[in-house]
Motif scaffolding. Structure first.
Motif, PDB file in Angstrom:
ATOM      1  N   LEU A 197     -22.936-141.149  57.478  1.00 24.88           N
ATOM      2  CA  LEU A 197     -22.532-140.880  58.625  1.00 24.88           C
ATOM      3  C   LEU A 197     -23.240-141.819  59.560  1.00 24.88           C
ATOM      4  CD1 LEU A 197     -21.015-139.087  60.596  1.00 24.88           C
ATOM      5  CD2 LEU A 197     -22.857-137.528  60.628  1.00 24.88           C
ATOM      6  N   GLU A 198     -22.408-143.022  60.338  1.00 25.55           N
ATOM      7  CA  GLU A 198     -23.309-144.070  60.928  1.00 25.55           C
ATOM      8  C   GLU A 198     -23.103-143.732  62.471  1.00 25.55           C
ATOM      9  OE1 GLU A 198     -22.950-148.294  59.870  1.00 25.55           O
ATOM     10  OE2 GLU A 198     -21.556-148.069  61.586  1.00 25.55           O
ATOM     11  N   CYS A 199     -24.070-143.854  63.207  1.00 25.69           N
ATOM     12  CA  CYS A 199     -24.166-143.987  64.664  1.00 25.69           C
ATOM     13  C   CYS A 199     -24.526-145.240  65.129  1.00 25.69           C
ATOM     14  CB  CYS A 199     -24.908-142.891  65.410  1.00 25.69           C
ATOM     15  SG  CYS A 199     -24.758-142.559  67.027  1.00 25.69           S
ATOM     16  N   ARG A 200     -23.718-146.051  65.944  1.00 25.48           N
ATOM     17  CA  ARG A 200     -23.964-147.213  66.860  1.00 25.48           C
ATOM     18  C   ARG A 200     -24.276-146.954  68.158  1.00 25.48           C
ATOM     19  NH1 ARG A 200     -20.899-151.953  64.606  1.00 25.48           N
ATOM     20  NH2 ARG A 200     -22.409-151.421  62.973  1.00 25.48           N
ATOM     21  N   ILE A 201     -25.513-147.226  68.813  1.00 22.80           N
ATOM     22  CA  ILE A 201     -25.633-147.101  70.358  1.00 22.80           C
ATOM     23  C   ILE A 201     -25.922-148.484  70.750  1.00 22.80           C
ATOM     24  CG2 ILE A 201     -27.072-145.943  72.009  1.00 22.80           C
ATOM     25  CD1 ILE A 201     -27.370-143.681  70.160  1.00 22.80           C
ATOM     26  N   SER A 202     -25.135-148.567  71.698  1.00 20.88           N
ATOM     27  CA  SER A 202     -25.497-150.036  72.386  1.00 20.88           C
ATOM     28  C   SER A 202     -25.814-149.857  73.822  1.00 20.88           C
ATOM     29  CB  SER A 202     -24.248-151.075  72.255  1.00 20.88           C
ATOM     30  OG  SER A 202     -23.059-150.567  72.950  1.00 20.88           O
ATOM     31  N   ASP A 203     -26.353-150.866  74.412  1.00 24.53           N
ATOM     32  CA  ASP A 203     -26.659-150.774  76.048  1.00 24.53           C
ATOM     33  C   ASP A 203     -26.647-152.122  76.477  1.00 24.53           C
ATOM     34  OD1 ASP A 203     -29.396-151.984  75.720  1.00 24.53           O
ATOM     35  OD2 ASP A 203     -29.990-150.361  74.685  1.00 24.53           O
ATOM     36  N   SER A 222     -25.089-132.155  55.759  1.00 28.35           N
ATOM     37  CA  SER A 222     -25.820-130.939  55.334  1.00 28.35           C
ATOM     38  C   SER A 222     -26.522-130.424  56.497  1.00 28.35           C
ATOM     39  CB  SER A 222     -26.831-131.039  53.998  1.00 28.35           C
ATOM     40  OG  SER A 222     -27.776-131.543  54.347  1.00 28.35           O
ATOM     41  N   GLU A 223     -26.367-129.062  56.534  1.00 31.85           N
ATOM     42  CA  GLU A 223     -27.148-128.235  58.068  1.00 31.85           C
ATOM     43  C   GLU A 223     -28.372-128.988  57.887  1.00 31.85           C
ATOM     44  OE1 GLU A 223     -27.802-124.007  59.810  1.00 31.85           O
ATOM     45  OE2 GLU A 223     -26.661-124.429  58.036  1.00 31.85           O
ATOM     46  N   ALA A 224     -29.228-128.938  56.832  1.00 33.96           N
ATOM     47  CA  ALA A 224     -30.780-129.497  56.916  1.00 33.96           C
ATOM     48  C   ALA A 224     -30.861-130.784  57.541  1.00 33.96           C
ATOM     49  CB  ALA A 224     -31.370-129.455  55.728  1.00 33.96           C
ATOM     50  N   ARG A 225     -30.133-131.591  57.097  1.00 32.89           N
ATOM     51  CA  ARG A 225     -30.310-133.052  57.699  1.00 32.89           C
ATOM     52  C   ARG A 225     -29.343-133.274  59.065  1.00 32.89           C
ATOM     53  NH1 ARG A 225     -29.602-137.779  54.075  1.00 32.89           N
ATOM     54  NH2 ARG A 225     -31.535-138.352  55.229  1.00 32.89           N
ATOM     55  N   MET A 271     -27.119-141.896  58.062  1.00 33.16           N
ATOM     56  CA  MET A 271     -27.724-140.776  57.091  1.00 33.16           C
ATOM     57  C   MET A 271     -26.577-140.764  55.921  1.00 33.16           C
ATOM     58  SD  MET A 271     -29.668-137.720  58.502  1.00 33.16           S
ATOM     59  CE  MET A 271     -31.256-137.777  58.932  1.00 33.16           C
ATOM     60  N   ARG A 272     -27.127-140.571  54.622  1.00 32.32           N
ATOM     61  CA  ARG A 272     -26.188-140.118  53.600  1.00 32.32           C
ATOM     62  C   ARG A 272     -25.495-138.852  53.498  1.00 32.32           C
ATOM     63  NH1 ARG A 272     -29.695-143.629  51.437  1.00 32.32           N
ATOM     64  NH2 ARG A 272     -31.244-141.936  50.671  1.00 32.32           N
ATOM     65  N   LEU A 273     -24.480-138.418  53.500  1.00 32.11           N
ATOM     66  CA  LEU A 273     -23.979-137.350  53.530  1.00 32.11           C
ATOM     67  C   LEU A 273     -24.409-136.340  52.347  1.00 32.11           C
ATOM     68  CD1 LEU A 273     -20.366-138.310  54.764  1.00 32.11           C
ATOM     69  CD2 LEU A 273     -22.044-137.439  56.113  1.00 32.11           C
ATOM     70  N   ARG A 274     -24.682-136.692  51.101  1.00 30.39           N
ATOM     71  CA  ARG A 274     -25.011-136.122  50.221  1.00 30.39           C
ATOM     72  C   ARG A 274     -26.392-136.626  49.495  1.00 30.39           C
ATOM     73  NH1 ARG A 274     -20.649-134.154  51.303  1.00 30.39           N
ATOM     74  NH2 ARG A 274     -18.681-134.357  50.668  1.00 30.39           N
ATOM     75  N   ARG A 303     -31.251-145.440  57.366  1.00 29.69           N
ATOM     76  CA  ARG A 303     -31.170-146.649  57.623  1.00 29.69           C
ATOM     77  C   ARG A 303     -31.112-146.893  59.090  1.00 29.69           C
ATOM     78  NH1 ARG A 303     -26.314-149.847  58.886  1.00 29.69           N
ATOM     79  NH2 ARG A 303     -25.158-147.910  58.080  1.00 29.69           N
ATOM     80  N   LEU A 304     -31.836-147.676  59.565  1.00 29.64           N
ATOM     81  CA  LEU A 304     -32.091-147.978  61.195  1.00 29.64           C
ATOM     82  C   LEU A 304     -32.174-149.577  61.272  1.00 29.64           C
ATOM     83  CD1 LEU A 304     -32.805-147.246  64.030  1.00 29.64           C
ATOM     84  CD2 LEU A 304     -34.963-146.994  63.303  1.00 29.64           C
TER      85      LEU A 304
END
Length: 152
Positions: free
Chosen positions: A92-98, A55-58, A149-152, A133-134
Motif C-alpha cells: 500500500l503506497e501513499c504519495r504526498i506532494s506539496d 492488517s488492523e495492527a499495521r 507498507m507491505r500488506l502481509r 519504505r520512505l
C-alpha cells in the motif's frame, strides 16, 4: 461495484476488485487537501487501507504516518497538499506532494527528536520508523514524499 459520494474538493476512487491492476497499481484515493480536511482524510485512508487488505495492527501506523506527512505539507509547504494512495502488488503506497520549498532525507533525525536537542523532525522520524519504505524526492515544485507498507 462501490457507490462513492464525491465532493468538489475531493475525488475518491475505489478500484473494482474484479479488474486487474495495471503496472501503476490500483488507485484507491486521489485528492487535494487543506488543514480543515485532515480529519476526513484520516478516515478515508483508514477505509482504503482496510479495503486494500492492510492488517488492523499495521493500519493504525499507516494512518499515523500519512497524517504526519500531510501535516508537514500543511505546516511547512503552503497549507495544501495532494495525496495519491494506491495498491501496488503486495504494498500500500501513499504519495504526498506539496508546493513548498522542498527538502531531502537529510532532515530526518537519526535518533528520536528531543533527545538530541532537535525541536522538529519527529513526524518524519516516526514515519521512517513505522513504514517499510520512505522516499523523499523533489517534485516539479516542492517535495514528494512516498511511503509504503507491505500488506502481509
Amino acid at each position: 461495484m462501490s457507490l462513492v459520494l464525491v465532493t468538489k474538493r475531493e475525488a475518491l476512487v475505489l478500484a473494482d476488485p474484479r479488474r486487474s491492476a495495471d503496472r501503476a497499481g490500483e488507485y484507491l484515493l486521489h485528492r487535494h487537501f487543506t488543514a480543515d480536511e485532515l480529519p476526513r482524510l484520516r478516515v478515508q485512508i483508514e477505509e482504503c487501507a482496510a479495503w486494500a487488505g492492510l492488517s488492523e495492527a499495521r493500519r493504525g501506523d499507516f494512518v499515523l504516518a500519512v497524517d504526519e506527512i500531510a501535516n508537514n505539507a500543511i505546516e511547512h509547504a503552503g497549507g495544501t497538499g495532494s495525496l495519491l494512495l494506491r495498491r501496488i502488488g503486495d504494498e500500500l503506497e501513499c504519495r504526498i506532494s506539496d508546493s513548498g520549498p522542498g527538502f531531502s532525507e537529510d532532515v530526518i533525525p537519526r535518533i528520536l527528536p528531543g533527545l538530541d536537542g532537535a525541536t522538529n523532525g519527529r513526524g518524519l522520524w516516526l514515519t521512517q520508523l513505522v513504514t517499510d519504505r520512505l522516499v523523499i524526492s523533489a517534485g516539479a515544485v516542492g517535495a514528494v514524499v512516498t511511503l509504503s507498507m507491505r500488506l502481509r
